[in-house]
Design a protein around this motif. Structure first.
Motif, PDB file in Angstrom:
ATOM      1  N   LEU A 134       0.807  -1.220   0.000  1.00 16.26           N
ATOM      2  CA  LEU A 134       0.000   0.000   0.000  1.00 16.26           C
ATOM      3  C   LEU A 134       0.840   1.269   0.000  1.00 16.26           C
ATOM      4  N   MET A 135       2.154   1.120  -0.171  1.00 15.76           N
ATOM      5  CA  MET A 135       3.051   2.266  -0.087  1.00 15.76           C
ATOM      6  C   MET A 135       3.845   2.440  -1.378  1.00 15.76           C
ATOM      7  N   ILE A 136       4.410   3.626  -1.542  1.00 16.25           N
ATOM      8  CA  ILE A 136       5.268   3.938  -2.680  1.00 16.25           C
ATOM      9  C   ILE A 136       6.711   3.750  -2.226  1.00 16.25           C
ATOM     10  N   ARG A 137       7.487   3.012  -3.008  1.00 18.08           N
ATOM     11  CA  ARG A 137       8.894   2.770  -2.684  1.00 18.08           C
ATOM     12  C   ARG A 137       9.756   3.708  -3.513  1.00 18.08           C
ATOM     13  N   ILE A 138      10.630   4.448  -2.840  1.00 23.46           N
ATOM     14  CA  ILE A 138      11.553   5.366  -3.509  1.00 23.46           C
ATOM     15  C   ILE A 138      12.966   4.869  -3.224  1.00 23.46           C
ATOM     16  N   VAL A 139      13.747   4.707  -4.297  1.00 21.92           N
ATOM     17  CA  VAL A 139      15.083   4.132  -4.184  1.00 21.92           C
ATOM     18  C   VAL A 139      16.132   5.179  -4.528  1.00 21.92           C
ATOM     19  N   LYS A 140      17.185   5.222  -3.717  1.00 19.35           N
ATOM     20  CA  LYS A 140      18.324   6.100  -3.988  1.00 19.35           C
ATOM     21  C   LYS A 140      19.254   5.343  -4.938  1.00 19.35           C
ATOM     22  N   GLN A 141      19.507   5.946  -6.107  1.00 18.27           N
ATOM     23  CA  GLN A 141      20.431   5.360  -7.070  1.00 18.27           C
ATOM     24  C   GLN A 141      21.389   6.434  -7.537  1.00 18.27           C
ATOM     25  N   ASN A 142      22.670   6.220  -7.247  1.00 16.99           N
ATOM     26  CA  ASN A 142      23.713   7.199  -7.543  1.00 16.99           C
ATOM     27  C   ASN A 142      23.335   8.537  -6.922  1.00 16.99           C
ATOM     28  N   ASN A 143      23.143   9.572  -7.730  1.00 17.92           N
ATOM     29  CA  ASN A 143      22.791  10.893  -7.188  1.00 17.92           C
ATOM     30  C   ASN A 143      21.359  11.285  -7.509  1.00 17.92           C
ATOM     31  N   SER A 144      20.494  10.308  -7.689  1.00 22.75           N
ATOM     32  CA  SER A 144      19.100  10.628  -7.960  1.00 22.75           C
ATOM     33  C   SER A 144      18.194   9.660  -7.210  1.00 22.75           C
ATOM     34  N   MET A 145      16.897   9.843  -7.402  1.00 25.12           N
ATOM     35  CA  MET A 145      15.903   8.986  -6.765  1.00 25.12           C
ATOM     36  C   MET A 145      14.988   8.431  -7.842  1.00 25.12           C
ATOM     37  N   GLU A 146      14.567   7.203  -7.666  1.00 27.04           N
ATOM     38  CA  GLU A 146      13.670   6.552  -8.608  1.00 27.04           C
ATOM     39  C   GLU A 146      12.477   5.987  -7.858  1.00 27.04           C
ATOM     40  N   CYS A 157      16.426  20.860  -6.077  1.00 25.76           N
ATOM     41  CA  CYS A 157      14.996  21.070  -6.341  1.00 25.76           C
ATOM     42  C   CYS A 157      14.571  20.381  -7.631  1.00 25.76           C
ATOM     43  N   GLU A 158      15.481  20.283  -8.609  1.00 17.69           N
ATOM     44  CA  GLU A 158      15.156  19.630  -9.872  1.00 17.69           C
ATOM     45  C   GLU A 158      14.818  18.159  -9.666  1.00 17.69           C
ATOM     46  N   ILE A 159      15.531  17.499  -8.778  1.00 12.96           N
ATOM     47  CA  ILE A 159      15.265  16.085  -8.507  1.00 12.96           C
ATOM     48  C   ILE A 159      13.908  15.930  -7.837  1.00 12.96           C
ATOM     49  N   TYR A 160      13.594  16.807  -6.897  1.00 13.19           N
ATOM     50  CA  TYR A 160      12.283  16.759  -6.249  1.00 13.19           C
ATOM     51  C   TYR A 160      11.162  17.071  -7.251  1.00 13.19           C
ATOM     52  N   ASP A 161      11.401  18.022  -8.175  1.00 11.87           N
ATOM     53  CA  ASP A 161      10.398  18.337  -9.191  1.00 11.87           C
ATOM     54  C   ASP A 161      10.154  17.135 -10.101  1.00 11.87           C
ATOM     55  N   LYS A 162      11.227  16.448 -10.477  1.00  8.11           N
ATOM     56  CA  LYS A 162      11.100  15.250 -11.313  1.00  8.11           C
ATOM     57  C   LYS A 162      10.296  14.173 -10.579  1.00  8.11           C
ATOM     58  N   LEU A 163      10.583  14.013  -9.304  1.00  5.88           N
ATOM     59  CA  LEU A 163       9.868  13.028  -8.492  1.00  5.88           C
ATOM     60  C   LEU A 163       8.384  13.389  -8.399  1.00  5.88           C
ATOM     61  N   ARG A 164       8.081  14.668  -8.211  1.00  2.00           N
ATOM     62  CA  ARG A 164       6.688  15.121  -8.148  1.00  2.00           C
ATOM     63  C   ARG A 164       5.956  14.804  -9.453  1.00  2.00           C
ATOM     64  N   GLU A 165       6.595  15.063 -10.595  1.00  2.00           N
ATOM     65  CA  GLU A 165       5.976  14.778 -11.896  1.00  2.00           C
ATOM     66  C   GLU A 165       5.696  13.283 -12.060  1.00  2.00           C
ATOM     67  N   GLU A 166       6.638  12.446 -11.664  1.00  2.00           N
ATOM     68  CA  GLU A 166       6.444  11.001 -11.765  1.00  2.00           C
ATOM     69  C   GLU A 166       5.287  10.543 -10.879  1.00  2.00           C
ATOM     70  N   LEU A 167       5.190  11.111  -9.689  1.00  2.00           N
ATOM     71  CA  LEU A 167       4.101  10.729  -8.783  1.00  2.00           C
ATOM     72  C   LEU A 167       2.754  11.196  -9.316  1.00  2.00           C
ATOM     73  N   LEU A 168       2.710  12.373  -9.926  1.00  2.00           N
ATOM     74  CA  LEU A 168       1.457  12.853 -10.523  1.00  2.00           C
ATOM     75  C   LEU A 168       1.018  11.937 -11.666  1.00  2.00           C
ATOM     76  N   ASP A 169       1.978  11.458 -12.448  1.00  2.59           N
ATOM     77  CA  ASP A 169       1.654  10.516 -13.523  1.00  2.59           C
ATOM     78  C   ASP A 169       1.077   9.227 -12.966  1.00  2.59           C
ATOM     79  N   ILE A 170       1.624   8.752 -11.876  1.00  8.08           N
ATOM     80  CA  ILE A 170       1.126   7.528 -11.249  1.00  8.08           C
ATOM     81  C   ILE A 170      -0.305   7.736 -10.763  1.00  8.08           C
ATOM     82  N   TRP A 171      -0.588   8.891 -10.130  1.00  9.78           N
ATOM     83  CA  TRP A 171      -1.943   9.154  -9.639  1.00  9.78           C
ATOM     84  C   TRP A 171      -2.938   9.264 -10.785  1.00  9.78           C
ATOM     85  N   GLN A 172      -2.510   9.769 -11.919  1.00  4.50           N
ATOM     86  CA  GLN A 172      -3.396   9.845 -13.090  1.00  4.50           C
ATOM     87  C   GLN A 172      -3.801   8.445 -13.548  1.00  4.50           C
TER      88      GLN A 172
END
Length: 90
Positions: free
Chosen positions: A19-31, A71-86
């Motif tokens: 029931l949760m979203i998993r966020i993984v640290k990979q190199n210098n970004s998050m997926e 902030c760019e990494i957080y913005d990218k993460l926000r966009e990906e999460l919005l796509d998932i909610w859609q």
């Protein structure tokens, strides 16, 4: 068989892992790990929009992963999460 429980890195509530979203640290970004197969340090966030908003606005993942993310990494993460909610809405 017992369900695996994880704790949200924002609100600290414990929930079943599925029931949760998993966020993984990979190199210098998050997926976002939809299939739960990526390797690396990971954290879990509730699928609640409030938890996700707090995570992004307060940059909670900086504390969780002990690394400062831009902030760019957080913005990218926000966009990906919005796509998932859609996808869930359709």
């Amino acid at each position: 068989m017992k369900d695996v429980v994880r704790m949200c890195c924002v609100c600290r509530k414990k929930q079943v892992k599925s029931l949760m979203i998993r966020i993984v640290k990979q190199n210098n970004s998050m997926e976002i790990d939809n299939n739960k197969h990526l390797t690396g340090k990971a954290c879990y966030v509730c699928k609640d929009k409030n938890c996700v908003d707090i995570m992004i606005n307060k940059k909670v993942l900086n504390r969780t992963f002990k690394q400062n993310y831009s902030c760019e990494i957080y913005d990218k993460l926000r966009e990906e999460l919005l796509d998932i909610w859609q996808l869930f809405k359709d």
